[in-house]
Scaffold this active site. Structure first.
Site, PDB file in Angstrom:
ATOM      1  N   GLU A 235      -9.572  -2.230   5.168  1.00  0.00           N
ATOM      2  CA  GLU A 235      -9.957  -1.995   6.446  1.00  0.00           C
ATOM      3  C   GLU A 235     -11.373  -2.900   6.735  1.00  0.00           C
ATOM      4  OE1 GLU A 235      -8.316  -0.133   8.300  1.00  0.00           O
ATOM      5  OE2 GLU A 235      -8.223   1.972   7.669  1.00  0.00           O
TER       6      GLU A 235
ATOM      7  N   ASP B 293       0.958  -1.139  -0.074  1.00  0.00           N
ATOM      8  CA  ASP B 293       0.121  -0.228  -0.105  1.00  0.00           C
ATOM      9  C   ASP B 293       0.951   1.270   0.041  1.00  0.00           C
ATOM     10  OD1 ASP B 293       0.988  -0.201   2.675  1.00  0.00           O
ATOM     11  OD2 ASP B 293      -1.200  -0.922   3.430  1.00  0.00           O
TER      12      ASP B 293
ATOM     13  N   ASN C  43      -6.933  -3.185  13.977  1.00  0.00           N
ATOM     14  CA  ASN C  43      -8.302  -3.461  13.851  1.00  0.00           C
ATOM     15  C   ASN C  43      -8.535  -4.622  12.959  1.00  0.00           C
ATOM     16  OD1 ASN C  43      -7.454  -2.547  11.468  1.00  0.00           O
ATOM     17  ND2 ASN C  43      -8.828  -0.583  11.352  1.00  0.00           N
TER      18      ASN C  43
ATOM     19  N   HIS D 174      -6.830  -4.982  10.023  1.00  0.00           N
ATOM     20  CA  HIS D 174      -6.425  -4.861   8.671  1.00  0.00           C
ATOM     21  C   HIS D 174      -5.240  -5.394   8.031  1.00  0.00           C
ATOM     22  CE1 HIS D 174      -4.505  -0.551   9.369  1.00  0.00           C
ATOM     23  NE2 HIS D 174      -3.552  -1.516   9.156  1.00  0.00           N
TER      24      HIS D 174
HETATM   25  C1  GLP Z   1      -0.070  -0.090   8.439  1.00  0.00           C
HETATM   26  C2  GLP Z   1       0.012  -0.921   7.082  1.00  0.00           C
HETATM   27  C3  GLP Z   1      -0.278  -2.334   7.505  1.00  0.00           C
HETATM   28  C4  GLP Z   1       0.533  -2.788   8.747  1.00  0.00           C
HETATM   29  C5  GLP Z   1      -0.081  -1.995   9.754  1.00  0.00           C
HETATM   30  C6  GLP Z   1       0.467  -2.511  11.112  1.00  0.00           C
HETATM   31  O1  GLP Z   1      -1.493   0.307   8.734  1.00  0.00           O
HETATM   32  N1  GLP Z   1      -0.790  -0.297   6.115  1.00  0.00           N
HETATM   33  O2  GLP Z   1       0.185  -2.989   6.228  1.00  0.00           O
HETATM   34  O3  GLP Z   1       0.349  -4.357   8.936  1.00  0.00           O
HETATM   35  O4  GLP Z   1       0.144  -0.782   9.641  1.00  0.00           O
HETATM   36  O5  GLP Z   1       1.547  -1.571  11.775  1.00  0.00           O
HETATM   37  P1  GLP Z   1       2.339  -1.895  12.980  1.00  0.00           P
HETATM   38  O6  GLP Z   1       3.473  -3.069  12.452  1.00  0.00           O
HETATM   39  O7  GLP Z   1       3.348  -0.638  13.077  1.00  0.00           O
HETATM   40  O8  GLP Z   1       1.589  -2.253  13.983  1.00  0.00           O
END
Ligand code: GLP
Length: 247
Positions: free
Chosen positions: A143, A67, A136, A138
């Protein structure tokens, strides 16, 4: 789902990196899906070290990030492109032309999502998707909701997700773009292999729901239960909500 639990986040990240390296050694032309977030930073560190020590060769590999934020990209604070440059791309021999990310600055986002999807298809799909999970549930920026997109799409980020990404924007969640382009769940699920990396106590609940709860679009990570080859790599804290026999 195969669940591997390690004592620390560092060890879990090293184990995820080792899985990537195994796949890369087996298939130098590996097509790899890559996540951003805090969680994979030590995994990328381990991959960079492996490259520096001559244990990894990315010269024939191709990567597709999951993304990017809409409106920003190369050279912009907070962009996932800059994040990836900093943690991996600037430090290994992956050809820049094969390090793909959705272009958040594309003028015509409809064309951009089609172009991104087409590139993944032309590369033969993902051999290995490495994923993180949002608090959440995702995956990428898919989402929770009543329905999910199969393919690359534009998404409105929910407040929780913008807050979780504020660290990339000097702690100001208001500066986090409101929209993103994300690979779809269908494309992730057609990867031949999937590795999900989650660490920390704040992921314990979502991991437990994703692994043992019902399969539902209200928790996108739960869809991984239908994939035939998923390895869930956890530290002890993230595994804390799982029933003891599954840790
Ligand atoms: C972002 C990314 C996700 C990732 C998530 C978790 O929202 N788009 O791909 O899995 O963060 O992030 P973290 O590893 O900082 O908890």
């Amino acid at each position: 789902m195969r669940i591997l639990t390690y004592a620390t986040a560092r060890r879990a990240a090293a184990a995820a990196a080792a899985l990537v390296l195994e796949h890369l050694a087996e298939n130098p032309r590996l097509v790899l899906g890559l996540p951003t977030g805090n969680t994979p930073i030590p995994m990328y560190g381990a991959l960079v070290r492996a490259y520096e020590q001559g244990r990894a060769d990315f010269s024939k590999a191709t990567t597709f990030n999951l993304d990017e934020f809409v409106g920003i990209g190369r050279g912009d604070r907070g962009s996932y492109r800059e994040f990836m440059n900093a943690v991996l791309f600037d430090h290994v021999n992956l050809p820049a032309a094969r390090a793909h990310m959705p272009d958040g600055r594309a003028k015509d986002w409809r064309r951009e999502i089609d172009r991104y999807e087409e590139r993944i298809v032309r590369a033969g799909g993902l051999d290995l998707a490495v994923l993180g999970v949002g608090g959440n549930g995702h995956l990428g920026f898919n989402e929770p909701g009543p329905a999910l997109h199969a393919h690359t799409h534009r998404v409105a980020l929910c407040a929780e997700t913008r807050r979780a990404n504020a660290y990339l924007f000097g702690g100001r969640w208001q500066d986090v773009p409101t929209h993103a382009l994300s690979m779809g769940i269908g494309t992730m699920l057609t990867a031949a292999h999937v590795v999900l990396l989650a660490t920390g106590a704040n992921k314990a609940r979502v991991v437990a729901r994703a692994v043992t709860g019902p399969v539902t679009t209200r928790l996108p990570a739960s869809l991984l239960q239908v994939h035939p080859d998923v390895v869930v790599v956890l530290d002890r804290d993230a595994a804390g909500g799982l029933p003891p026999r599954r840790r």
